[in-house]
Structures are given as C-alpha cells and as structure tokens.
Design a protein around this motif. Structure first.
Motif, PDB file in Angstrom:
ATOM      1  N   LEU A 117      10.569   4.672 -10.505  1.00  0.00           N
ATOM      2  CA  LEU A 117       9.677   4.846  -9.349  1.00  0.00           C
ATOM      3  C   LEU A 117       9.329   6.319  -9.165  1.00  0.00           C
ATOM      4  CD1 LEU A 117      11.421   2.424  -6.848  1.00  0.00           C
ATOM      5  CD2 LEU A 117       9.243   2.057  -8.014  1.00  0.00           C
ATOM      6  N   GLY A 131      -2.917  -0.243  -7.088  1.00  0.00           N
ATOM      7  CA  GLY A 131      -1.658  -0.933  -6.798  1.00  0.00           C
ATOM      8  C   GLY A 131      -0.498  -0.174  -7.407  1.00  0.00           C
ATOM      9  N   LEU A 132       0.576  -0.063  -6.632  1.00  0.00           N
ATOM     10  CA  LEU A 132       1.836   0.536  -7.108  1.00  0.00           C
ATOM     11  C   LEU A 132       2.922  -0.410  -6.648  1.00  0.00           C
ATOM     12  CD1 LEU A 132       2.187   4.299  -6.074  1.00  0.00           C
ATOM     13  CD2 LEU A 132       1.757   3.372  -8.341  1.00  0.00           C
ATOM     14  N   TRP A 133       3.859  -0.724  -7.502  1.00  0.00           N
ATOM     15  CA  TRP A 133       4.976  -1.533  -7.005  1.00  0.00           C
ATOM     16  C   TRP A 133       6.180  -1.446  -7.946  1.00  0.00           C
ATOM     17  CZ3 TRP A 133       0.918  -3.323  -9.670  1.00  0.00           C
ATOM     18  CH2 TRP A 133       1.110  -4.292 -10.649  1.00  0.00           C
ATOM     19  N   GLY A 134       7.342  -1.573  -7.326  1.00  0.00           N
ATOM     20  CA  GLY A 134       8.586  -1.559  -8.079  1.00  0.00           C
ATOM     21  C   GLY A 134       9.752  -1.442  -7.129  1.00  0.00           C
ATOM     22  N   GLY A 135      10.941  -1.924  -7.554  1.00  0.00           N
ATOM     23  CA  GLY A 135      12.133  -1.878  -6.713  1.00  0.00           C
ATOM     24  C   GLY A 135      12.105  -2.955  -5.659  1.00  0.00           C
ATOM     25  N   TYR A 136      12.767  -2.688  -4.553  1.00  0.00           N
ATOM     26  CA  TYR A 136      12.943  -3.686  -3.507  1.00  0.00           C
ATOM     27  C   TYR A 136      11.936  -3.476  -2.391  1.00  0.00           C
ATOM     28  CZ  TYR A 136      15.319  -6.690  -0.143  1.00  0.00           C
ATOM     29  OH  TYR A 136      15.623  -7.690   0.745  1.00  0.00           O
ATOM     30  N   SER A 137      11.260  -4.556  -1.984  1.00  0.00           N
ATOM     31  CA  SER A 137      10.282  -4.430  -0.908  1.00  0.00           C
ATOM     32  C   SER A 137      10.512  -5.472   0.182  1.00  0.00           C
ATOM     33  CB  SER A 137       8.863  -4.554  -1.467  1.00  0.00           C
ATOM     34  OG  SER A 137       8.698  -5.804  -2.094  1.00  0.00           O
ATOM     35  N   LYS A 170      -1.529  -0.164 -11.181  1.00  0.00           N
ATOM     36  CA  LYS A 170      -2.884  -0.606 -11.549  1.00  0.00           C
ATOM     37  C   LYS A 170      -3.850   0.516 -11.209  1.00  0.00           C
ATOM     38  CE  LYS A 170      -2.330  -5.544 -10.542  1.00  0.00           C
ATOM     39  NZ  LYS A 170      -2.664  -6.369 -11.706  1.00  0.00           N
TER      40      LYS A 170
END
Lengths: 461, 461
Positions: B230, B309-315, B330
């Motif tokens: 991240l 778009g950004l994503w990773g880990g715990y949400s 993205k």
C-alpha cells in the motif's frame, strides 16, 4: 510424582483436547465485524461451559461490547494466585479466496514441518488459550484440585481494540486482583525455542477520509482541473515516510523512543532468531524498515506507521472513469519506549492536515484507541521459575525476547490492577495469524499444555 | 410547412416520449459488470423493438461481448446518408448509498433549475440517443417517411472500453458505410448554449497490482522490516505527478501534445463557459490541473493521468493490523493532439517498474484499450447547416467546442469506415453522468428532439 502424572494425562488426552479445540474453532467469533456478534457471544458461552466442566466457577459477563468470561477456582494459600488471560475472538478472514479450506471448518493437516491445526483462531488465540485450560483439566483429573488459586479472564474484543477492557477492569478491580497475570498470546522466537516476551510494542489506530469534490465526477468532464482525493491520499501516505532513512517523517514521531542497550542487543543476537529465514519465508530479501537496524530491532524495538487499508473510487470489473468524492485510509502505529499514543495521534493528524491541498478536506474516525509499549518485570522470581520449567519441557534454554506485536491488556493489568504479567506463548512465526490459512502446530498445542503444567508446578512447589 | 408539423408533433408527443425513455431507463444495462449481461441484452432487444415500431429494419447483432443494434431505413438519393450513433449501456451505480432514489427506477423530478429525468443513463446516453429516435418517430408520423437514408448504430459496450467495436466495424464495413456520422453523446458548453464538439480527448486505460509479501502479514510480526504494497503504491502514484507544475511526470508523456492556437483560444473564451460556476458547482475554488492553463484548456486541450480506483488491505468495520500481500490501482489517461496510446502505455509501465522497491513486483491487466484524440472536419458544409439549425432552435448562436471526454467511436468511424463524425449533444455539465443521481433536463430531451428534426431538415433541404 504428581507432575509426571499430569504430563502423562496430557499426552493420553491429546486427541480429546484437539477435538475440543476444533469445536471452539468452528465458532466464527470475528469481533471487529458486527455481523458476527452472535457468534462471538456463542464462543463465550462455549468457554463458560468448558470451564464449568473442570469445576471452575465461570460466568459470561456482559459489557457494552462483546462479553468477558471470568472464572474462579481455589482459595488463597501461600502459593501465588495467578490470573490467566487469553482472548476468544479472532481476526476477519478476508481475502477468503486465498484460504485452502473454510477458515471455520478446521482440520489437522500434515505439512513438511509436521502436523498442524488449520483454521482461523487456531494460533491466535483459541489454540494458545486452550493450552492453559487443558493443562488445568489434566491437573484436576490427576490431583482432584488445582495447585493454586486461579482466576480465568477471557476477552472477546482483543482483535477489535478492546473497547470494553478498561471499563471492565475498573468495575471489577477487586474480583480480578491476583499476584501475577499469565498471558498466552505470543510466539516463540524460533521453532522449538521456548520464549518469554519481556517487551511489547504499543499500538495506535486511526482512520481518515480525504474529501474532494462534492460528488463523484466524470474524468472526461473534470479530469485536469479536478482535484482527485485518491491522488491526494497517495501523496499524504507518501509524506509519512523519509525514503532515504526509512524513518517516519511525522514531526515528533520519535519522541520517547530509546536505543536498545548493548547487553540486550547481544542477547537478542543469540536468541535463535533466524533473520534470513524470517524474511525469506514471506518473500523478502532484506529488511525494509529503518536503515541501521536489524530486522529484529525493527520488529521489536522500533516504532512504525503502517497503512493497513486504502480504498476509494472504482474497484469492480472493467474500468470506470471516475474522480471519486472520497478516499479512505486505515493506519496503525506500533509504539516503543515511552511514546505517548495520544500525543502521537495529534502529531499524525496535524501532519495530514498540513499536507492537504486547497479544496481537499479530512474526516477522522474518533472511535479508535491507543496503548503504550510495555516492559515486563523480569526480576520477579516467577520469571526464573517459568524459564526453568520451559527449558525442561523444550530441552532448550528458554529466552527473554522482545515482541513486535501489541498486547494492550498487559499495560492495563499494570495500570488498573497493579498486576505484573508474564507472557508465555507457543505460536510459531509461520502460523499466518491475521492471514489466510492460519495454523497452530500440534507440537505447540501439545507441548504448550505440558509447559503450563510444568510452570504451574514450578510456581507452586 | 413540414418541419413545423414535425416540431408540433414532438411537442404533443413529449409525455409519451418521456414514458418510452423511462421504460428504457428501467433496464440496468451496466456493461462493465458481467452480472448485468442479461440486462444489457434486454436493452438491445428493447431498442430493436422500438426502432421496428417506427418502420426501421432493425436487428440485434451478436458480438463476442454485448450485442450491437443496427437499423436501416430509406434508399440512397441526392440527400446525404447519415449514420446515427449512440450507446445503450450505462455506468455502474456505486456508491449506491449516495443516490436519492433507485438508479433504475427513474422519475421526473422538479428542481431549482427545472424539471429533470432522474436515473442512471438518463443523460449518458439513453436520453440523448432517444432524442434522435424520437425526432425520427415524429418525422415519420407527419410525413410517412424519413427525409434521407439513415443507418442506426447503437453500441452496448461504450462504458466498458468498446472491445467489440472495431471487429464489428471491420466485419460490417459495407453495411455501415454512410456520408456522415451523427453522434449524440456530448454536452452543451453552458446551459442553453447549443454546441458542436469539434475536438475530443482520447483515452488510455490501464490497471496494475503491486505485489509484496507472499501472504498477508500481521503488522505485529512484520511491521518495520516488512515492505507494504500500500505504501509502495502510494509512492508510485505520487511519482506520476510533478506537484510544482501540476504536470504528469512520466517520461515522454507530453510527446505529441500541441498548444491551442490563439484564435481558437479566443473563441473558447467567449463560448459561454463559466469557469467559476463549473468549478464551484462541485466544490472547487480553483482549477487543480497544470499551472498556466485555464480550467477549460485543462479539460479540453491538456492530457491527464487520473487514478480512478485504489484498493488494498482491510476496508471493513473496525481495524485489522495487516500488511497486505497486494495493492491495486486503476488508471485512465485523457489524450490530446497526437499522443499515441500504445507508446504512452509503455512509458507509464516503464515508469512504474522503475519505481519499484526491491521485493516489490507489479502485474498488469492486459485487456484494456486505448484511443487517440480526435479533431472533427468542421469545414464540411453539414457543420454549418447544423449550426444554423441549432441556433434557430435554441435562439442562441451555436458554438464549436472542445470536449474533455473521449468518444473512441469517432476515431474508429474515421479509421475503419472513412467516415467523418458530427457530435451534437444536449447534456448539461451538472447531469452527474457516471455519478450518483444522474439526470437529464426535460428541456434537453425536448429541445434535443426538436434540434434533430431541424438538423435533418437542414441537411436534406
């Protein structure tokens, strides 16, 4: 001799003990996710039942969050009164697709490194907690009673910041008084090396949302003039670090951080920790933390600011040309020495706010807690007694280690109950706790029970 | 006079036309998400039915993705043969919680700025597409036939990169030949200012995953020595930009970008675009793109690299002390002038790869397309005819504008069919296309139909 009989009893009861653990593991007691509230409750009920089966006066005790389980057995004598702590809640299981089996349908699996119990919570902390309960069960079966007064204290919110812990300790101070807390939630510094954790890092949690445009925008209309919260968040996260030194670049972050004394460093260098194996087992060729510190120091004695979650915009299949209105970030810090979580939270928030571009904003989650680092009182005689007992069981000198994790309860036992803690655990570094495919070695479970029997014996001889 | 009769017919049929549009909007034809495949198909069927009801020889035509709808009417005469293009697919609707109504249960709402049709696709592009279809319906009802040969060509993959478009155009070159393409998928430069888009930005899409440790790690064990994908992703995203100048810092990014000629800039300055309103309507106090360019230039004439778009880990709820194994991103670029999407993709990938830390890796999605920017051939006489027709309808001089969005089909009409396009659309900047609460002004719908009737009349007089 009674200890030998207890150890034999543990050996012969191993299969039954494993079955009990499996039953416990099947309850998906994920404390951080409200969807599992009833399951967390069910896990507490299971523990109460199991303790009662050994003749312990156990109860589920409500809190404003998940319940505590408290049990009492024995009377005050000249042997020490111990309080045993563990937690019956577990981490979430995502990403679920990386599990090789249903996380809540545990099984014994044969691996290259021996037999393991695979499933969420097997190591953290249900399997560890049960090593102590099973040692007591065997002791009771052989001797008809336990060797000292014991208070059992099991928490269901350890993986979600323990919001009810301090209020509960404060409200039940007298009931929870004891001579020493025994905590089983730590790992061994290396496979087969019995370990007593003598220092723990503290923890600070925070979460923020970067806001930008009032609504999600189309990048064909606003791509160019539009401020993008995802880019803003990336820049802010990047500003947390000094890439040259690997240090955290938030002003005041290292206030209260002390260098490790030379003699302690020397002990750590010979404690059996294999840096190369520790790093390569997860795909690292080198330590990535602060320059000038070994991996062990980075893990045990240096503070961190870690991003645990980033999200915003579109993450579904295909693409979407969106400039999102918001971007989100979860962070945790590991604290050492005398770092003050409240001051640090203020420093981090001030840092983020100072980084914001015009037209960007930030919202903070104000429900997250912090805890200081802890150093154990290893001068107490119980520590030498436990070290001897562990050395006997594992046939290897037990060591005092640091620990990278945070066990806030240790700090609260001291501050609220005036209670020292001794941390003995049997997890291995490759247990994948908090990750897919968590496991607990059958050896850890078995020798863990035997270790506790030996420690109880050593403390009460 | 026949045009007047057609315009009257449009006026008297407005309620019925609105009902037809509502029916069309109720079909959730989200092309980017495979879960909606059957709905996209259903929207194509609806269009075929509706075209047939006007006497157009229409068919749903399969592709390896979502179907095309093709319709024919009329014979070659000395009037131009036009091909009308629109798309019947729509954007995803997330974040759903920000919608004030079910995105696929459209309704007429009264707002401060007049009556609007609220629902996903109302503006982009079902409402716009239907302005032309309804103009034809009225023409046919009044005159018994249409004024020229018309080919209808409707796509169901515009919001998901149009993967089947070029193969379909190539396989059906002869059938789709015409004199001029009419495209209704653009907006007006300001409320009430009829606009013909004379230049469009191109588009490049890419997606990548930063990889780090082999598995998700516990930050108590690896926080410090562990490389966090991240943090790595945040640093890479930040490195895309030069904060001083607001420019994209990827090497070679501006190759093929030209400055806007002085005379064109002067036209833009007087075209009715209100920079302050455009920015403040979404919460911006200033343009955030390249320094030295107005918001309009940043939007129409400058390239971008946007994170969608950004994503990773715990949400999830609560916190999780994880160092995730992966982080995702993205991106899309808006291209201008002679920027080459393929060269740019290589440059961006090389940039990312050069930024990677030891032990970090990157995986690319290789299924995403690119398209160059387009400049229209406004010297053709049809452009002057349409400009006159639009000026008559809106009682305001129609203008040639740039456009920040990308309509790749325009480039493919030219390269595959040898066909010039004319882009006339009636959307407003506040339509919230690609966002929650998308709407289309009833005025846009109504005067849009009337505008097409006038344009058909002007092109065939």
């Amino acid at each position: 001799m009674s200890l030998d009989a207890v150890l034999s009893r543990i050996d012969s009861d191993l299969d039954a003990a494993t079955d009990r653990l499996m039953e416990f593991l099947r309850i998906p007691s994920i404390s951080t996710d409200p969807a599992y509230k009833a399951d967390v409750d069910r896990a507490a009920d299971w523990l109460v039942e199991d303790l009662r089966a050994i003749g312990i006066d156990a109860e589920k005790r409500p809190t404003s969050g998940h319940p505590m389980v408290v049990g009492h057995v024995g009377e005050d004598t000249d042997t020490p009164h111990v309080l045993f702590y563990g937690h019956y809640d577990v981490q979430p299981v995502d990403p679920l697709n990386l599990w090789t089996r249903d996380p809540f349908d545990p099984a014994i699996e044969n691996t290259e490194k021996g037999r393991v119990i695979r499933g969420r919570g097997a190591s953290d902390d249900k399997g560890q907690l049960m090593t102590f309960v099973e040692a007591c069960r065997a002791w009771k079966a052989v001797n008809g009673s336990l060797p000292c007064r014991i208070t059992f204290f099991f928490e269901g919110e350890e993986e979600s910041g323990s919001p009810s812990l301090v209020p509960f300790l404060e409200a039940n101070k007298d009931e929870l008084k004891a001579d020493l807390a025994l905590v089983c939630d730590t790992s061994m510094v290396a496979r087969g090396v019995p370990s007593i954790a003598s220092q723990l890092r503290g923890m600070l949690k925070d979460e923020f949302t970067i806001t930008g445009p009032r609504i999600d925008l189309h990048s064909g209309h606003y791509g160019g003039p539009g401020l993008n919260p995802l880019r803003e968040l990336a820049r802010i996260v990047t500003s947390f670090y000094d890439e040259e030194t690997g240090r955290v670049a938030v002003g005041g972050f290292y206030e209260g951080v002390h260098e490790v004394p030379e003699d302690q460093l020397r002990q750590w260098q010979t404690c059996g920790f294999d840096e190369k194996d520790y790093l390569s087992s997860v795909g690292y060729s080198k330590p990535h933390g602060e320059k000038g510190y070994s991996a062990l120091e980075q893990q045990w004695a240096r503070p961190t600011l870690e991003v645990n979650g980033l999200w915003g915009g579109y993450s579904g299949a295909g693409s979407k040309t969106v400039i999102p209105a918001e971007a989100h970030c979860k962070i945790t810090c590991r604290l050492v020495g005398d770092q003050d979580p409240d001051k640090l939270r203020d420093a981090i928030r001030a840092h983020v706010e100072a980084q914001l571009s015009p037209d960007a904003g930030v919202r903070w989650d104000n429900d997250l807690e912090g805890s200081r680092a802890s150093v154990m009182n290893i001068a107490r005689s119980e520590f030498e007694a436990a070290r001897g007992a562990l050395s006997d069981e594992w046939n290897r000198e037990a060591v005092f280690t640091g620990m990278g994790g945070s066990i806030p309860v240790v700090g609260f036992f001291r501050s609220v109950l005036g209670l020292d803690s001794m941390l003995v655990g049997f997890a291995n570094e490759d247990d994948a706790i908090h990750s897919p495919n968590e496991k607990y070695d059958v050896e850890s479970f078995h020798k863990g029970m035997r270790s506790w029997a030996r420690i109880l014996d050593a403390l009460t001889r």
